[in-house]
Design an enzyme around this catalytic site. Structure first.
Site, mmCIF file in Angstrom:
data_model
loop_
_atom_site.group_PDB
_atom_site.id
_atom_site.type_symbol
_atom_site.label_atom_id
_atom_site.label_comp_id
_atom_site.label_asym_id
_atom_site.label_seq_id
_atom_site.Cartn_x
_atom_site.Cartn_y
_atom_site.Cartn_z
ATOM 1 N N PHE A 128 0.858 -1.186 0.000
ATOM 2 C CA PHE A 128 0.000 0.000 0.000
ATOM 3 C C PHE A 128 0.890 1.231 0.000
ATOM 4 C CE2 PHE A 128 -2.733 3.346 1.643
ATOM 5 C CZ PHE A 128 -3.744 3.259 0.703
ATOM 6 N N ASP A 198 0.729 -4.055 8.786
ATOM 7 C CA ASP A 198 -0.384 -3.145 8.524
ATOM 8 C C ASP A 198 -1.638 -4.000 8.343
ATOM 9 O OD1 ASP A 198 -2.314 -1.425 7.528
ATOM 10 O OD2 ASP A 198 -0.897 -0.277 6.316
ATOM 11 N N TYR A 223 -11.475 3.131 9.488
ATOM 12 C CA TYR A 223 -12.634 3.491 8.666
ATOM 13 C C TYR A 223 -12.979 2.483 7.574
ATOM 14 C CZ TYR A 223 -9.001 5.646 5.674
ATOM 15 O OH TYR A 223 -7.889 5.898 4.920
ATOM 16 N N LYS A 224 -12.286 1.368 7.531
ATOM 17 C CA LYS A 224 -12.618 0.345 6.529
ATOM 18 C C LYS A 224 -13.592 -0.646 7.183
ATOM 19 C CE LYS A 224 -8.137 1.089 4.288
ATOM 20 N NZ LYS A 224 -8.592 1.718 3.023
ATOM 21 N N ARG A 372 -11.920 -3.535 -7.633
ATOM 22 C CA ARG A 372 -12.016 -4.288 -6.371
ATOM 23 C C ARG A 372 -13.473 -4.388 -5.945
ATOM 24 N NH1 ARG A 372 -8.372 -1.485 -1.823
ATOM 25 N NH2 ARG A 372 -9.957 0.115 -2.143
#
Lengths: 413, 413
Positions: A128, A198, A223-224, A372
């Site tokens: 990422f 992560d 927030y995911k 995705r």
């Protein structure tokens, strides 16, 4: 091999889903099939009322006294303890603070400083981006460190006596590939290196067992799959055995041993509190706490099973119904090696993604050519994914994506 | 010399106050005289509804699309531009990001790196602790820098060819002493050093003129006089002429030149955006935006005049009515050298502060022996301060503070 579902079979799976009651806790708009909870989780129904109460009944009414009366000051550790349960950690090993990027910086600098003779931060290319960017910033700040990237299948062999810390994302943001946390951690430890995981793309959608893997350090996003709201504060984990050894470079007052003594010299707090920095963001934490509450009575076996079953069925349906349309699976077919999202490459992925969004199927584009689809076990249904593939098939059959309006790039993709 | 007000005179000043209409925009509970807006500003009446709307009508409804549809992605610069007006900066010189402490770290490291031959960060002893702690963390991270503190009256003479950056708080958190920003900045520039101003205790209560002072760098707090809510995000200022030269050590994806290209290498954005780091905290920004909106139709001359007049009258009343009770003014008597709070030392300051809070007069204690009273020009009235002194006089005359219950220390003081 998983067979492509029909609608009745999808409904039957929903009826038998032990998590089916959780969906009612979320606001999901009519006409939208939301397969992007891996980017921004849906809003818990209770979140609006909670933040309104926080403003009216805490901030507005009790003002500064709220830090004590409503235990605002304890929020970073109180919420940390709730997350600990989701990631196989002890309550005193996790705290909420800052953003994922800031927490990455803190822990990378602390890890490098604790391994002074080792000059390399090791990661994989295509990790990422903010992880790689922050690692580059750490190297630039410290001056004598290097960021080295090695393809993941050769990464364990590349860990050596010069490796200070291995920085990896547990589930890859684009491909959904899930790494073997236990094996990689063991390989790093065998060479005397630390590992920083992560967890942004796994926490809340898959069980994580940090202590079971003897993990050192971790960060993750609020927030995911944790549904904490846009830009929610992040978390960090430091194994108890390392807490006394590591010191954050971001020595803000909330990480001080006695923040209200107002002394001139920094003395790090004992335990996880030393990794806090500035004043905690209380409004944002209230929303995050509502997101975390959705996990209160949930079995992690059920979450894992549902995540894998959704992914398996989605892949089977897409491949059965959308063959010949240049979609190529780039996620692992084996559910045991996959996170909770599935990605396909397509030559015109951006336009295809926009055409789907225009028809209520919300996935996202990831440059240069991936779409995705994220599955949130708490609220994604089997009928959702059946409907999504139904629409995807039609968009492909009709080449409905092939319009210039779907090629206009937005600020956020 | 200011004469002690009587109640009628206080009411007359309120009736003539050009800012008198602003108080109605804030939630201030009955029975409370809130003189602590310098620590946590009061809640704008519109804040609860705004954050509720953000959750219901943006996050819950438009989900990930909100980053574009509601311009969440532009919030750091949009709010930055609103703050720019309060601090004498251009709109493109200010952004909202992270906490004050994190922003201090970014700008201190960037400033030190831009002055590689200079090894000293210069500050004053007793500066706001997080400023000194962060400076110490910067020195520890960089390895070859030293934090030196010099009493403020000798500080300008101590700036020399080894000074990389002077780090000062514009208004002292405890004493309320306001520094001469123009003179100190000029003295630093004469020696080739940069200056980083912490505006946390001045922004929103006093006009600040960064560009008029040829200032280099600044940070400030969103939850004090800006009324952004507990732990609101902070701001940072980088003079336009320095933006290309300075690079943040916290190289998160939001500071990247192309954050959604997802490339492996960090390339700093052009302009103030390079000082962003992680995903912006949208809920907290919505509350802060309501706080900033309270300044929309306000004259800064009126704010300055009212701040000074409130302070002058408070000092005059306390000294006239509370003489012989061991209260000692530790703030400047000259309003031109003072921020918007006034502090007194008292041998039993903690207990006295608690006794006042129990009677609805909310100031705060600052170790070891200070009581602070903050005046927020937007909502503090002259009758408020008259009432506060009335209660203070009674508590002192009756030694009502001298009770063991007022000596129990809370987690947050």
């Amino acid at each position: 091999m998983t067979m492509a579902l029909d609608r009745e079979a999808a409904r039957a799976l929903d009826a038998a889903d032990p998590l089916r009651g959780k969906r009612a806790g979320f606001a999901l708009p009519d006409g939208v099939i939301y397969l992007n909870g891996n980017s921004l989780g849906a809003a818990p129904l209770s979140a609006a009322a909670r933040v309104g109460r926080l403003v009216r009944d805490e901030w507005a009414r009790d003002l500064i006294g709220s830090w004590n009366v409503h235990d605002w000051i304890g929020a970073p550790q109180r919420l940390g303890a709730r997350i600990a349960r989701l990631i196989g950690a002890e309550a005193d090993e996790v705290a909420i603070a800052d953003s994922t990027s800031v927490n990455l910086y803190k822990l990378l600098v602390a890890a490098c400083t604790a391994r002074p003779g080792r000059k390399t931060i090791l990661s994989e290319p295509g990790n990422f981006p903010t992880d790689l960017y922050i690692a580059q910033g750490v190297a630039a700040t410290l001056g004598d460190r290097t960021v080295r990237t090695v393809e993941i299948d050769r990464l364990c062999d590349a860990i050596d006596a010069d490796t200070a810390v291995v920085l990896l994302t547990h589930v890859h943001y684009k491909s959904g590939h899930m790494l073997d946390m236990a094996a990689i951690t063991a390989a790093a430890h065998a060479q005397g290196a630390l590992v920083l995981w992560d967890l942004s793309h796994s926490v809340g959608a898959l069980p994580v067992d940090l202590n079971g893997c003897a993990a050192d350090l971790a960060v993750g996003c609020g927030y995911k799959y944790l549904n904490g709201g846009p830009g929610a504060p992040a978390f960090l984990y430091v194994a108890r055995r390392l807490q006394a050894e590591l010191v954050s470079p971001l020595t803000g007052w909330m990480g001080h041993d006695a923040p209200f003594a107002f002394g001139d010299d920094y003395v790090p707090a004992t335990g996880i509190a030393r990794f806090l920095c500035g004043t905690p963001p209380i409004l944002a934490m209230a929303a995050l706490e509502e997101g975390l509450a959705q996990f209160d009575d949930v079995s992690f076996d059920d979450i894992l099973t549902k995540s894998r079953t959704l992914g398996d069925h989605f892949i089977a349906m897409v491949e059965a119904r959308c063959a010949g349309h240049d979609l190529e699976l780039i996620s692992p077919r084996d559910a045991a090696r996959r996170g909770s999202h599935v990605s396909f490459a397509h030559p015109d992925a951006y336009a295809l993604c926009q055409a789907l969004i225009a028809r209520g199927v919300v996935g996202d584009f990831r440059a240069p050519d991936a779409i995705r689809f994220g599955f949130t076990p708490l609220y994604t249904s089997f009928e959702d994914i059946w409907n999504a593939v139904e629409i995807l098939e039609r968009v492909l059959d009709e080449r409905a994506w092939d319009r210039s309006e779907y090629r206009v790039r937005a600020a956020v993709t």
